[in-house]
Design a protein around this motif. Structure first.
Motif, PDB file in Angstrom:
ATOM      1  N   LYS A  28       4.138   7.195  -5.503  1.00  0.00           N
ATOM      2  CA  LYS A  28       3.706   7.541  -4.151  1.00  0.00           C
ATOM      3  C   LYS A  28       4.477   6.701  -3.147  1.00  0.00           C
ATOM      4  O   LYS A  28       5.206   5.779  -3.515  1.00  0.00           O
ATOM      5  CB  LYS A  28       2.199   7.298  -4.014  1.00  0.00           C
ATOM      6  N   SER A  29       4.303   7.018  -1.886  1.00  0.00           N
ATOM      7  CA  SER A  29       4.966   6.247  -0.836  1.00  0.00           C
ATOM      8  C   SER A  29       4.657   4.760  -1.005  1.00  0.00           C
ATOM      9  O   SER A  29       3.516   4.378  -1.289  1.00  0.00           O
ATOM     10  CB  SER A  29       4.483   6.713   0.538  1.00  0.00           C
ATOM     11  N   MET A  30       5.670   3.928  -0.868  1.00  0.00           N
ATOM     12  CA  MET A  30       5.481   2.482  -1.050  1.00  0.00           C
ATOM     13  C   MET A  30       4.416   1.922  -0.109  1.00  0.00           C
ATOM     14  O   MET A  30       3.786   0.914  -0.414  1.00  0.00           O
ATOM     15  CB  MET A  30       6.807   1.733  -0.814  1.00  0.00           C
ATOM     16  N   TYR A  31       4.190   2.594   1.022  1.00  0.00           N
ATOM     17  CA  TYR A  31       3.213   2.104   1.982  1.00  0.00           C
ATOM     18  C   TYR A  31       1.769   2.404   1.556  1.00  0.00           C
ATOM     19  O   TYR A  31       0.822   1.881   2.111  1.00  0.00           O
ATOM     20  CB  TYR A  31       3.478   2.702   3.360  1.00  0.00           C
ATOM     21  N   GLU A  32       1.624   3.264   0.573  1.00  0.00           N
ATOM     22  CA  GLU A  32       0.287   3.620   0.082  1.00  0.00           C
ATOM     23  C   GLU A  32      -0.108   2.819  -1.153  1.00  0.00           C
ATOM     24  O   GLU A  32      -1.242   2.918  -1.613  1.00  0.00           O
ATOM     25  CB  GLU A  32       0.240   5.113  -0.268  1.00  0.00           C
TER      26      GLU A  32
END
Length: 330
Positions: A189-193
């Protein structure tokens, strides 16, 4: 016959009750919650992971744990239980769960032990060795005890994970650029999530050999809290393995100040929710009118203040007062 050195505490698996073992918490932290897997070196018991804690349950007498059917049975089809100690009496085998353990085969039964003082067990040498002399860098055979097609995280790198094939072979896999492995969903998933404790080292983070950066703290390029210390390696040598550090929760690294500081003064545009729990934090878009709703340090969603209103991070609300932060785009 070679003799094991630095070995303590040999344990015969005879437990017939359900017991919680902290030693399996580290493994449980790497798999999806609720995962069940065969207890390492013991075909007659299984581990259930719940909220990061591993609980061991013994199968009824005469039954083995089937890792794929996830239940105890009279027999199992995979070779782990059939051949682990078959015709290997007197031999020491690697513990599939870690680099430090071993299993001694005696009359077809596996007796588990652990190397002392951080030594690794080397099956080919039949002895405990210094970690620097060991080829084992992670769990040696986690897929031998996990259900087929399972996956588990790589603790040394957030954008990598291991995938188990149907034949229980584990393969190290890398997520696409900008993605990290999420244990809960078992997907990239997105690294920010994804909360991350070990970011991959960016290329040339300490400069190139022709122009190295040294004796300085630099941003880790993938988070707001993380930073590296670039050590001096020579006149034309950059630090290829800089030491990584992380600011305390609630602070962001500020490269100009060379220190951890107030997040509202930071221009970092990575995951601004990291280390900030369930707060609402300023976003970098729409001139300080947008903000991020955080959940457990990850971005839950992006929200926008009503027209002509600005987000005030200290008040945790949208206000009519013009509020500006260094990170905002205008």
């Amino acid at each position: 016959m070679k003799v094991l050195v630095n070995v303590f505490t040999i344990i015969l698996f005879t437990t017939l009750i359900t017991v919680t073992f902290a030693k399996y918490d580290e493994l449980c932290a790497r798999v999806v919650d609720g995962m069940k897997f065969r207890e390492p070196g013991n075909c007659q018991a299984f581990v259930t992971c719940k909220n990061g804690t591993g609980t061991v349950t013994a199968c009824p007498e005469g039954e083995l744990y089937d890792k794929d059917k996830k239940k105890c049975a009279k027999s199992v089809s995979d070779s782990y239980c059939k051949e682990k100690c078959k015709n290997k009496n007197g031999r020491w085998l690697s513990d599939p769960a870690n680099c430090f353990g071993y299993i001694y085969c005696q009359s077809g039964v596996g007796i588990k032990g652990t190397c002392s003082d951080g030594y690794h067990f080397d099956e080919s040498a039949q002895m405990c060795v210094f970690p620097s002399d060991s080829e084992c860098k992670d769990i040696s055979d986690f897929c031998g005890i996990l259900p087929s097609s399972s996956s588990f995280s790589d603790p040394s790198n957030c954008n990598k994970y291991y995938k188990c094939s149907k034949s229980s072979v584990q393969k190290l896999t890398t997520c696409s650029s900008g993605l990290y492995y999420d244990i809960a969903s078992e997907k990239c998933k997105s690294m920010y999530e994804v909360p991350c404790k070990k970011h991959p080292i960016p290329s040339n983070v300490c400069g190139k050999d022709s122009k190295p950066i040294y004796d300085k703290f630099v941003e880790d390029k993938v988070s707001c809290r993380g930073y590296y210390y670039c050590a001096y390696k020579g006149e034309r040598l950059s630090d290829k393995k800089p030491s990584w550090y992380q600011c305390a929760e609630g602070l962001f690294f500020n490269e100009k100040l060379q220190a951890c500081a107030d997040p509202t003064e930071s221009t970092c545009k990575h995951n601004r929710c990291e280390g900030r729990g369930d707060l609402k934090v300023i976003s970098e878009i729409w001139g300080c009118r947008d903000y991020l709703a955080c959940e457990n340090g990850s971005v839950k969603e992006t929200r926008k203040c009503p027209k002509d209103m600005f987000f005030d991070e200290k008040l945790q609300a949208c206000t009519l007062n013009e509020t500006f932060y260094p990170v905002c785009d205008f």
